[in-house]
Design an enzyme around this catalytic site. Sequence first.
Site, mmCIF file in Angstrom:
data_model
loop_
_atom_site.group_PDB
_atom_site.id
_atom_site.type_symbol
_atom_site.label_atom_id
_atom_site.label_comp_id
_atom_site.label_asym_id
_atom_site.label_seq_id
_atom_site.Cartn_x
_atom_site.Cartn_y
_atom_site.Cartn_z
ATOM 1 C CB THR A 231 -1.069 0.126 1.307
ATOM 2 O OG1 THR A 231 -1.840 -1.049 1.236
ATOM 3 C CG2 THR A 231 -1.873 1.337 1.211
ATOM 4 C CG PHE B 277 0.182 4.944 3.808
ATOM 5 C CD1 PHE B 277 -0.829 4.927 4.460
ATOM 6 C CD2 PHE B 277 0.632 3.214 3.614
ATOM 7 C CE1 PHE B 277 -1.601 4.082 4.967
ATOM 8 C CE2 PHE B 277 -0.025 2.442 4.159
ATOM 9 C CZ PHE B 277 -1.207 2.853 4.909
#
Length: 798
Positions: free
Chosen positions: A326, A328
Amino acid sequence: SLMLLLQWKVEAQGTRLSTLSTNLKYKVSTSIHYLSDMMYLHRRLPSALGLTVLVAASIITTHVKSESHSRYLPSRTKGSNSILLPKGALSEIRSAIESSASQSSQQSSTSSSSSLASTPLRGGATQTSAPAATSSSAAKPIRVAFQGEAGAYSEKSLRELLGPNVIAVPRPNFESCYRAVASKECDYALMPIENSLGGSIHENYDLMLRYDLTIVAEHDFRVRHCLLTKPGMDVKKIKYAISHSQALSQCDNYLRARGITPLATYDTAGSAKMISSALKGDASGREMPEGCTPENTAAIASDLAGQTFGLECKQEGIEDDDSNFTRFLLLGRSGVAQHLKKIPCKTSLVFTLPNSAGALYKSLACFSLRDIDMSKIESRPMSAALLNYLRFKNAVTYSKEAASSQKYGKDLPRFRYLFYLDILSSELDEGVQNALHHLREQSDYCRVLGSYPAKSRLIGPVAEAVEALNAANAGKPSSGDLRLKKLPSDDDEARKLKIGLIGYGKFGNYLSKQLSQHEVRCIDALDKSKEAEENNVEYYPNFEMKNFLQGLDVVIITVPMIELEETLESLPVDKLRNKLVVEVCPLNVYPKTVLTRMLPSEVDILCTNPMFSPGMNAGGHPGNSLDGLPFVYEKVRIRDTSRADSFLSTFERARAQMVEMTSEDHDAYVADAEFVTHLTGRLLDRNLLPVTPVSSREYAALCDLADLTGNDTFELFYGMFKYNDRAKALLDKMRDNLASVERKLAAKEAYLAASAEMKNSERQKLLAECKMLLREMAKSTQAPVPKSKNDGEDKPSK
């Protein structure tokens, strides 16, 4: 005491504080030794003026450079526009600093045993810094907001990027994280933007456009799902696994192989919290899905969530795909582009394009022709409300000409697309600057979301603050989980106000629906009990005014502007003390004058203009959403800021575009436009606009205008006319324009008639000439009859 003194010194009108940083010839240090600098300068400027200079300069410097002490500024001001210095203060400040500089230079030459190091300031003054060694008291705490419960993957990513010493602030949703940073309650927000398996998180893309935050860093986080249970539990007894639906789908093969039934919940870390709360017997433990107990249920979450809630990690890395990452983004209020020097970096931008052939190809050519590498491009449709907001923002940011140009004036299509682009260069590079200028020539809207270092690297103020924090806590035992469970604004949002509406017409009825989260009551000369009951509003008749005002926090006056003064005269003024009085008139100068004159100083006053009406949305079409609609306000006299902010936050959470503006500026911008709009709408009644099976966009827009203005009372329109000094001139101008159009039509009609008559006369002449010519041609073309030999002899008659 310093702040009280500052407020006393800056009450008078004069030079704005924002100009002080350019006029003043020195700058106060913004290093971590801020407090020692303050005490040092205080000893050299002991007068009240010196204290004022110190605090004012500190506010300016910290607000401009790092905004670290922005709590001194009003919470809803942009920059420092509402803070003023007395007239003539600058020359007084300069002379005081010059005298203090000479004194400090003399003292520094005689005192060599001081432990503080003195360095010159611009303008001749000096600043003092503490020794290089940092301390925990000198390091500024860093608050970072993230979405989710404590121990969520976002918090784990936050710890990886920023270290263990920052204060993590869990928030219930993505938008609350943006609001926390924009309101300066948090320094940064760490937001997930895309997942290698699940794709982009479009909500965060849209929120980056709504809030003026800048990307300062990125971090690629490796997601490792853990199986968490109560301590000592046998894995074979697990029947259910609870977690977020996306986490469950990523562990589907693992769960199937062990016969575990997946049950979706609202959050990964929230699932761990449910099991922990159930073990403790807390209320949140009862929110577990039916049939789930701590004895037969496991949570799928991060190992940090297990440590946070006291659960045992039975197995780590249970996801089916080990390439689960992921990305960020760390968002702040100021960028770090100026610190990007010879390091790998990225720039993220967003833009829209006209619907024409080759538009995307031409926009990408702006970068490819300059050898600028791109790492990502993505498109997605945007809502009409967001596009209207962006157009409004562009008009305010750039120029009125841009707002009225063809580029922004076209009707919005049903589908409009945003393009998100990442390039591997800094926005300050010459090639990128040229490419952006080129792109803006082709794009309706273009915004740089930030230039930042690549690959989880920190630079600039972010890196300095984190290093200072880590150095201050080096060698110290951990003080536990550094989390802040609650922000001050949470109390404002949770605060339930008692609001009273004086006047319950169409707009009062509409406002009561928007304020439904509060306790609302109304009073009106007419019987409005039925309408009030439908909206869960308590109705009071006029003769119970004292009972109506009893215990109220906010009083909203929704009567027509022409009845405002009469309404205030009828109110018991003593019952209004310590209350917030709000007016919602389309003009603000006249109500502001009346309220400040008639209400005592113990009454807070808020002048507003909610620039929306019942049944209107951001696109000007039917709908009740406030998304993107302007809400203009001025805090005329506010003592209880928490109450005023709580009232305003109701519309802010509804995504209205909050615009703080003085009443004088508001009327200068809005009064003429509102009057002309309502005048036009009243001229276009339904007799002039019949319903047709087929209509153009222009006709539909006129029908919408007539409908929207027709919902307002004539008293509201008369107030716009009476209290606008230019209304008669505008009315005369409209009349002159109408007469001019009539004259043009008459002139055009006369011209066409004369032209037709002239053409007819000329045609008759032409026909006559043609006939004559034809006769002459006929005569000239007749051949002579030849004579025979017997022409001279008489022929015998038959």
